[in-house]
Design an enzyme around this catalytic site. Sequence first.
Site, PDB file in Angstrom:
ATOM      1  N   LYS A 196       0.346  -1.466   0.404  1.00 55.23           N
ATOM      2  CA  LYS A 196       0.321  -0.387  -0.014  1.00 55.23           C
ATOM      3  C   LYS A 196       0.740   1.329   0.073  1.00 55.23           C
ATOM      4  CE  LYS A 196      -3.637   2.302   2.739  1.00 55.23           C
ATOM      5  NZ  LYS A 196      -4.254   2.150   3.913  1.00 55.23           N
ATOM      6  N   LYS A 249      -2.458  -1.575  -3.818  1.00 54.43           N
ATOM      7  CA  LYS A 249      -2.742  -0.457  -3.890  1.00 54.43           C
ATOM      8  C   LYS A 249      -2.081   1.301  -3.625  1.00 54.43           C
ATOM      9  CE  LYS A 249      -5.891   1.945  -0.309  1.00 54.43           C
ATOM     10  NZ  LYS A 249      -6.677   1.657   1.256  1.00 54.43           N
TER      11      LYS A 249
HETATM   12  C1  PBG Z   1      -7.479   3.141   6.166  1.00 57.64           C
HETATM   13  C2  PBG Z   1      -7.251   2.824   4.342  1.00 57.64           C
HETATM   14  C3  PBG Z   1      -7.469   4.104   3.069  1.00 57.64           C
HETATM   15  C4  PBG Z   1      -8.217   3.182   2.566  1.00 57.64           C
HETATM   16  C5  PBG Z   1      -8.508   2.367   2.262  1.00 57.64           C
HETATM   17  N1  PBG Z   1      -8.359   2.036   3.638  1.00 57.64           N
HETATM   18  C6  PBG Z   1      -6.571   5.797   3.508  1.00 57.64           C
HETATM   19  C7  PBG Z   1      -5.745   5.990   3.543  1.00 57.64           C
HETATM   20  O1  PBG Z   1      -4.322   4.687   3.779  1.00 57.64           O
HETATM   21  O2  PBG Z   1      -5.154   7.036   3.976  1.00 57.64           O
HETATM   22  C8  PBG Z   1      -8.431   4.367   0.578  1.00 57.64           C
HETATM   23  C9  PBG Z   1      -9.931   3.883   0.102  1.00 57.64           C
HETATM   24  C10 PBG Z   1      -9.416   4.651  -1.169  1.00 57.64           C
HETATM   25  O3  PBG Z   1      -9.199   6.156  -1.288  1.00 57.64           O
HETATM   26  O4  PBG Z   1     -10.192   4.217  -1.681  1.00 57.64           O
HETATM   27  N2  PBG Z   1      -5.887   3.317   6.240  1.00 57.64           N
END
Ligand code: PBG
Length: 325
Positions: A196, A249
């Site tokens: 991520k 992601k």
């Molecule tokens: C929680 C999380 C996030 C997303 C999914 N889980 C945001 C982040 O890390 O700031 C992003 C999902 C999206 O942008 O659709 N940590």
Amino acid sequence: MSFPVTRLRRLRRNPILRNMISESQVRIDDLIMPLFVCPGKKVENPIKSMPGNSQLSVDLLVEECKKIADTGVKSVLLFGIPEHKDEHGLVACEENGIVQKGIRAIKKALNDKLLIVADICNCEYTTHGHCGTIVNGDVDNDLTIETLAKQSLSLTQAGADVIAPSDMMDGRVKRIRQILDDNGFYNTPIMSYAAKYASGFYGPFREAAESAPKFGDRKSYQMNPANSDEAMREIALDIEEGADIVMVKPALSYLDIIRRTKDTFNIPIAAYNVSGEFSMVKAAAANGWIDEERIMMEIALSIKRAGADIIITYFAKDIAKVLSR
Ligand code: PBG
């Protein structure tokens, strides 16, 4: 043999041939729809930057899930907007927490018609908006994995089918696997947000989940967008720690990472077509600059072609509708 004997256009001449040799396809079974659950009754707060998506109270969440199931989509990913936040995100571990309530209500109304994936993270639940417990201005890894483990257990007890940690702490998959197993939930899969990235594409989500960090950014725990080798290390570690599915992601600026994961590991891969990627399509379509449906399908296909098995997308319902015509 090359031209004039070889003519690749021969197999593009009509749709039957084209479909026959299509190398990738998007299936309804591949799709997971993210949803945001909030306190109250009959509450529907539209998320401005993500047209068609809203924060929903539990009653309306259930109605939405019925509609989702009717399109043929078989899975949802839940995020919570809690009534109160605290320093460590412990509200996320309460038996009557907002996501716990949402899960129980969906299960009651739909039984096992929908597979419920629970996002595990602290950012929606902490007063400071970071994904864990702050010590000396940074998120403390080892303290945070303890709250994540508690949250995972609580959501599994509430009925979550799959646990999806999105925090990017080191060692959390191992810790979560351990607490689930210790409590008899050895059959609950972990879908780990393994690679991520610290991405600008999460902007609209942070409005939706009210989870923007109050200071600094997430670069000390989420990955540097410049790195690909490191993603392979992250994924290898998560597999070693017991992840059943690994996620990349965001999806679109990281299709190379999805492909490399596919070529390197033998494990199901999920890709998250994140909020900013969704909002860009919506904004361009609203201006009449692109054909929304065509772009939506092309994006989903590109994610499959890159090697993903599962697509988490705010377009899930719309894609399902196109696929079932
Ligand atoms: C929680 C999380 C996030 C997303 C999914 N889980 C945001 C982040 O890390 O700031 C992003 C999902 C999206 O942008 O659709 N940590």
